[in-house]
Design an enzyme around this catalytic site. Structure first.
Site, short mmCIF file in Angstrom:
data_model
loop_
_atom_site.label_atom_id
_atom_site.label_comp_id
_atom_site.label_asym_id
_atom_site.label_seq_id
_atom_site.Cartn_x
_atom_site.Cartn_y
_atom_site.Cartn_z
CB CYS A 131 31.27 45.33 46.33
SG CYS A 131 32.71 45.47 47.23
CG HIS A 149 30.89 40.69 46.67
ND1 HIS A 149 29.71 40.50 47.22
CD2 HIS A 149 31.62 41.93 47.24
CE1 HIS A 149 29.47 41.48 47.87
NE2 HIS A 149 30.30 42.49 47.86
#
Length: 239
Positions: free
Chosen positions: A158, A150
């Site tokens: 992430c 992201h």
């Protein structure tokens, strides 16, 4: 028209490169449309210099240690060409796979991203879900969800690429899926799995796991075509 590739396993199956006829059904937002419109002209110019097309199938590799994300695109000879290497702004955890919810560890392994995993409404600008846990992770009873690539520069498991980086990566992935690629593969490694690099980690707790990942790493290094990888008896197998 992209050729369809499928993998069949008797036991646990992890489906890798596959293409289908026709465009994928993808969600879009005003944010994603604006981002793609913003970066598309420069991407097309840069791609043309390498004889690549916007909308061609993509393949992504991530290397934790050097904090790099590579985007490869399929060329006219069916092999993949490295388009660009993006710096990873940050990821959480250390070298090694994700094991469970709450360990704040970014995953390693062979993952696949389909249209439904693209998120144009992300809280972190734009994102796509890696697909953790995959068949291997489930066989090992690993837990967790929503492990993303992201924007922004914060991470709890992430890979955060920054907003500028994710706009280009997202645009290339979105175009590939709309162009007929049914899913793209993301191979996540601790580092470049050369013999020398693995030897330097021979006493590491994840050395055996990384040796399994090396089979997929070597297959792509040799042919520059994403390999078909299945999961059988709790092991990654390259076909």
């Amino acid at each position: 028209m992209w050729a369809m590739r499928t993998a069949v396993a008797i036991s646990l199956l992890m489906v890798l490169p596959a293409w289908n006829v026709g465009a994928a059904v993808l969600a879009e937002s005003s944010r994603s449309k604006a981002a793609i419109a913003r970066v598309k002209p420069e991407l097309q110019q840069a791609l043309a210099k390498k004889n690549l097309q916007f909308g061609a199938p993509v393949f992504i590799r991530i290397f934790k240690k050097t904090k790099e994300l590579e985007v490869w695109l399929r060329s006219t000879d069916q092999r993949y060409v490295l388009f660009k290497t993006y710096p990873i702004c940050t990821f959480s955890g250390d070298l090694g796979p994700k094991l469970k919810v709450g360990d704040s560890q970014a995953p390693e392994g062979f993952y696949r991203v389909a249209a439904a995993q693209m998120n144009p409404y992300s809280n972190y600008h734009l994102s796509f879900d890696l697909g953790y846990p995959n068949a291997y992770d489930r066989a090992e009873r690993r837990t967790g969800s929503a492990l993303m690539v992201h924007g922004n520069c914060v991470s709890i498991g992430c890979y955060a690429m920054g907003d500028d980086g994710i706009e280009e990566i997202y645009a290339l992935a979105d175009a590939a899926l709309r162009g007929g690629q049914t899913a793209f593969d993301v191979h996540v490694f601790p580092f470049r799995l050369t013999n020398e690099a693995l030897e330097s980690y021979k006493t590491h707790r994840w050395h055996a796991f990384w040796q399994e990942l090396k089979t997929g790493y070597d297959a792509f290094e040799k042919m520059h075509i994403p390999p078909t990888v299945i999961v059988r008896d709790k092991h990654y197998v390259v076909q």
